[in-house]
Design an enzyme around this catalytic site. Sequence first.
Site, PDB file in Angstrom:
ATOM      1  N   TRP A   1       0.835  -1.198   0.000  1.00 24.03           N
ATOM      2  CA  TRP A   1       0.000   0.000   0.000  1.00 24.03           C
ATOM      3  C   TRP A   1       0.874   1.253   0.000  1.00 24.03           C
ATOM      4  O   TRP A   1       1.659   1.472   0.936  1.00 24.03           O
ATOM      5  CB  TRP A   1      -0.909   0.009   1.231  1.00 24.03           C
TER       6      TRP A   1
ATOM      7  N   ASP B   1       0.072   4.551   0.646  1.00 20.14           N
ATOM      8  CA  ASP B   1      -1.010   5.400   1.144  1.00 20.14           C
ATOM      9  C   ASP B   1      -0.553   6.794   1.545  1.00 20.14           C
ATOM     10  O   ASP B   1      -1.356   7.585   2.039  1.00 20.14           O
ATOM     11  CB  ASP B   1      -1.730   4.719   2.310  1.00 20.14           C
TER      12      ASP B   1
ATOM     13  N   ASP C   1     -12.299   3.484  -2.735  1.00 20.60           N
ATOM     14  CA  ASP C   1     -13.218   4.379  -2.006  1.00 20.60           C
ATOM     15  C   ASP C   1     -13.234   5.794  -2.577  1.00 20.60           C
ATOM     16  O   ASP C   1     -13.245   6.771  -1.834  1.00 20.60           O
ATOM     17  CB  ASP C   1     -12.841   4.444  -0.518  1.00 20.60           C
TER      18      ASP C   1
ATOM     19  N   HIS D   1     -18.393  -2.228  -4.133  1.00 26.64           N
ATOM     20  CA  HIS D   1     -18.856  -3.601  -3.926  1.00 26.64           C
ATOM     21  C   HIS D   1     -20.372  -3.627  -4.053  1.00 26.64           C
ATOM     22  O   HIS D   1     -21.028  -2.578  -4.163  1.00 26.64           O
ATOM     23  CB  HIS D   1     -18.404  -4.142  -2.563  1.00 26.64           C
TER      24      HIS D   1
ATOM     25  N   TRP E   1     -22.671  -1.520  -1.976  1.00 26.37           N
ATOM     26  CA  TRP E   1     -22.495  -0.073  -2.122  1.00 26.37           C
ATOM     27  C   TRP E   1     -23.164   0.422  -3.401  1.00 26.37           C
ATOM     28  O   TRP E   1     -23.916   1.388  -3.383  1.00 26.37           O
ATOM     29  CB  TRP E   1     -21.000   0.228  -2.133  1.00 26.37           C
TER      30      TRP E   1
ATOM     31  N   ASN F   1     -12.890  -4.816   2.042  1.00 28.49           N
ATOM     32  CA  ASN F   1     -14.246  -4.891   2.567  1.00 28.49           C
ATOM     33  C   ASN F   1     -14.622  -6.334   2.898  1.00 28.49           C
ATOM     34  O   ASN F   1     -13.777  -7.229   2.856  1.00 28.49           O
ATOM     35  CB  ASN F   1     -15.244  -4.237   1.613  1.00 28.49           C
TER      36      ASN F   1
ATOM     37  N   TRP G   1     -18.099  -1.089   7.290  1.00 33.55           N
ATOM     38  CA  TRP G   1     -16.832  -1.344   6.616  1.00 33.55           C
ATOM     39  C   TRP G   1     -15.630  -1.384   7.560  1.00 33.55           C
ATOM     40  O   TRP G   1     -14.517  -1.735   7.138  1.00 33.55           O
ATOM     41  CB  TRP G   1     -16.568  -0.242   5.587  1.00 33.55           C
TER      42      TRP G   1
ATOM     43  N   LYS H   1      -6.229  -6.191   0.861  1.00 34.08           N
ATOM     44  CA  LYS H   1      -6.115  -5.756   2.249  1.00 34.08           C
ATOM     45  C   LYS H   1      -5.355  -6.831   3.026  1.00 34.08           C
ATOM     46  O   LYS H   1      -5.820  -7.965   3.146  1.00 34.08           O
ATOM     47  CB  LYS H   1      -7.497  -5.555   2.861  1.00 34.08           C
TER      48      LYS H   1
ATOM     49  N   GLU I   1      -4.392  -6.019   9.430  1.00 31.21           N
ATOM     50  CA  GLU I   1      -4.174  -4.582   9.463  1.00 31.21           C
ATOM     51  C   GLU I   1      -5.512  -3.869   9.657  1.00 31.21           C
ATOM     52  O   GLU I   1      -6.491  -4.151   8.978  1.00 31.21           O
ATOM     53  CB  GLU I   1      -3.482  -4.107   8.190  1.00 31.21           C
TER      54      GLU I   1
ATOM     55  N   ASP J   1      -8.671  -1.214   9.949  1.00 34.81           N
ATOM     56  CA  ASP J   1      -9.362  -0.263   9.083  1.00 34.81           C
ATOM     57  C   ASP J   1      -9.403   1.138   9.683  1.00 34.81           C
ATOM     58  O   ASP J   1      -9.646   2.108   8.958  1.00 34.81           O
ATOM     59  CB  ASP J   1     -10.806  -0.715   8.835  1.00 34.81           C
TER      60      ASP J   1
END
Length: 587
Positions: free
Chosen positions: A199, A201, A292, A345, A348, A391, A492, A519, A523, A525
């Site tokens: 990741w 991020d 997201d 997903h 959603w 998710n 989520w 994911k 780890e 969220d």
Amino acid sequence: MQVPKKRRRLAITGVAVAALAATGLTFASANQALAEEGCKVDYKVVSSWGSGFQANVTITAQEPINGWELKWNFPSGTTVSSAWNVSYTQSGTSFTGKDVGWNGSIASGQSKEVFGFIGSGSSATPAQFTINGDVCNGTTQPPTSEPPTSDDPTGNPGGGDKVDNPYTGAQVYVNPIWSANAAAEPGGDAIADEPTAVWLDRTSAIYGNGSPTTGSMGLEDHLDEALAQGADVIQVVIYNLPGRDCAALASNGELAADEIDEYKNDYIDPIVDIMGQAKYADLKIVNVIEIDSLPNLVTNVAPRATATANCNTMKANGNYQDGISYATAELGSLPNTYNYLDAGHHGWIGWTNNDPQYDNFHSSADMFGTLIGMNGMTADDVQGFITNTANYSVLEEPYWNVDQVVGGKAINQNPDVKWVDWNAYNGEIDFATAFRQELVSNGFNSNIGMLIDTSRNGWGGDYRPTGASTSTNPVTFVDESRIDQRYNKGNWCNQAGAGLGERPQASPEPGIDAYVWIKPPGESDGASEEIPNDEGKGFDEMCDPDYGGNIRNNNNPSGARDDMPLSGHWSSEQFQELLENAYPPVN
């Protein structure tokens, strides 16, 4: 070493060259540049029988098309017996097809499958096509000299075309930091060699920022380690948009809503420079791009009741689209990269209502289609899409269907069944398969593949049902039959009771390139209470186990675990629960 920021891209559809050759259609080879003017038509015979055949027609626009009239001459004796998504006439061998309104607009650089038909007679490809009077599939011009895309002086490290599915037969990179964390847990050895994603991020993650789960390894370190492992594929999450994750706080990023130049220049460009180095020519790099993000601009903006101020801002400034198209175009220009865009997903964007106020499915696919042509992005820069990233949505519900009749009414037409809430899907396989087709209808290549993140959607353990409920009450029936044990599909954050899902594997279903663990299990969220930090991560009430919910999860409890650290940080307790509730079980 600098990678050129703008590169010529061939305006050819995603159909394999061999398939095009089989139809008899003239096309430019991979080392030729197509004529800059005009248009391209792909006339693809998808099946044939006796004296009949089915063909699909794709148009690639090199300049914007707003309404099209497509003409060609069939071989003598060939006629159209039926067609869809087109208004057509035939006089003798002359065929004329016109758009039907909704499929009339094609952006510059966009390829769109516009209609199909059933014909009788010869299935040979017509010799010439015209759109609005202009001849398509014109002559080609010699290749132009361009700066190399890496240290390789040929400008084509790795050489050759990209494969259809990078996961087929591939050894996928195992992140040694995640692997060590997993192996240190009781029972973790059983899955410590599974591949998980790297990741990026924050900008500092490119170079190694010493965080608890990334250590000092930057992108180049991971790529070098992938070579040392003999890996064929490495998975990287591109995740640092301005105003990131506008409907949540736990994963807000470092860049403000208007810092699009910083995103491009300081984040994306260095990643492209590193990935483009010649030493990585034979390493396939799968990029999962900006989770997201775009679906939020459908579901969480005005005038919807679920709107947030941050999402309204991002819709207004256009920086999600600008950033994602730039990242996709720049990364897609490298010969060893495979871009998969995040598509939410089923819980959603699984709503297919014709009313735009409630339709998430078609509206999301349409928004993705608008990216084509922005910042030089083409459909060829997109290998596919990924659902369920980080998710918990199940692959499928084996004991019930959303349109099943219980208590005299279809479940998805019963307002009392809040778990379904009119959604057309109740699993990721059906959703991803259907959404893939919708994306193709919005201009993406017909051979795109889907990924599904199965890192935490197993939902095994003692609460997993073993068959359908016998209740005739639809609410009770669904609650007793469903695998997914969340209070609401909108939940989520660190969901209590979740388990590891299917292990990573290639081609598990038609149209699905792979099940993946993007994911890394274990780890977090997001923190279950506010924790001061310098990572740009806020406290989100959806991560608080005592939170009673909001309109975006139908005011249900959050279902989150307690005592959780900041997003991306390791939780031994969560890892142990995922291991215990794994389905299929971990042996």
